[in-house]
Motif scaffolding. Structure first.
Motif, short mmCIF file in Angstrom:
data_model
loop_
_atom_site.label_atom_id
_atom_site.label_comp_id
_atom_site.label_asym_id
_atom_site.label_seq_id
_atom_site.Cartn_x
_atom_site.Cartn_y
_atom_site.Cartn_z
N GLU A 70 0.84 -1.21 0.00
CA GLU A 70 0.00 0.00 0.00
C GLU A 70 0.87 1.26 0.00
OE1 GLU A 70 -3.24 0.22 -0.37
OE2 GLU A 70 -3.57 -1.94 -0.37
N HIS A 127 0.68 8.20 -6.44
CA HIS A 127 0.33 9.55 -6.00
C HIS A 127 1.57 10.46 -5.97
CE1 HIS A 127 -3.61 8.05 -5.03
NE2 HIS A 127 -3.16 7.24 -4.09
N ASN A 183 1.32 3.90 -3.11
CA ASN A 183 1.02 5.33 -2.92
C ASN A 183 2.16 6.21 -3.41
OD1 ASN A 183 -1.50 4.88 -1.86
ND2 ASN A 183 -0.95 5.36 0.25
N GLY A 186 -5.87 2.71 1.65
CA GLY A 186 -4.46 2.37 1.86
C GLY A 186 -3.97 2.68 3.27
MG MG Z 1 -3.32 3.91 -1.67
#
Ligand code: MG
Ligand code: ADP
Length: 149
Positions: free
Chosen positions: A51, A59, A55, A114
């Motif tokens: 997770e 992101h 990310n 997440g």
């Molecule tokens: Mg995530």
């Protein structure tokens, strides 16, 4: 004073390609297995690292690719500290980002879970982030079987 020394450590630095998420999972599970960790702790930390690394890739480095650092430290107390670090876009409102179901990427069918998963699969979770500077997620977990009560 309780002495809690570092017994083993590992640092991985890799570019933000999505296939490297699997590599991070394998490295974490190998490190923990060779430390004799409980299988449920291995499974939980593998999921948590997935997770966190996902990310950083999707992101943090959404616009511009960069390097992700995963660092593991095993302490003599049986605690493991896991860092996942990126130098990507950073998070403006950390509290909001950590709320279950909050996502800034709904069009990619992200569930916004997440951080909730990372939080439930470790003993301690800390998120340090600043816009434009990047994000560091630190998790701590005791990895051995606890004595039955
Ligand atoms: Mg995530
Ligand atoms: N490393 C990161 N860099 C920038 N933003 C992040 C990072 N990690 C999380 N975020 C932000 O926090 C939100 C919530 O993350 P998460 O709980 O994993 O849900 P999801 O990834 O499904 O969106 C993301 O949508 C994103 O806006």
């Amino acid at each position: 004073m309780i002495m809690d020394t570092v017994k083993n450590k590992l640092k991985l630095i890799f570019p933000s390609h999505s296939e490297n998420e699997g590599l991070a999972r394998l490295a974490v599970s190998g490190f923990l297995a060779s430390a004799g960790a409980d299988i449920s702790a291995v499974a939980e930390l593998k999921t948590a690292v997935s997770e966190g690394v996902t990310n950083a890739i999707v992101h943090g480095y959404r616009e511009t690719p960069g390097l992700v650092t995963v660092e593991l430290k095993l302490f003599s107390s049986g605690r493991v500290r896991l860092y996942i670090k990126d130098k990507g876009v950073g998070i403006e409102d950390i509290k909001k980002a950590m709320e279950p179901l909050f996502t800034t990427a709904p069009e990619e069918e992200r569930a916004g879970l997440g951080f909730a998963i990372m939080e439930s699969f470790c003993d301690k979770l800390r998120v340090k982030s600043a816009p434009g500077k990047g994000t560091t997620v630190t998790m701590e977990k005791y990895i051995y079987k606890r004595d039955e009560p």
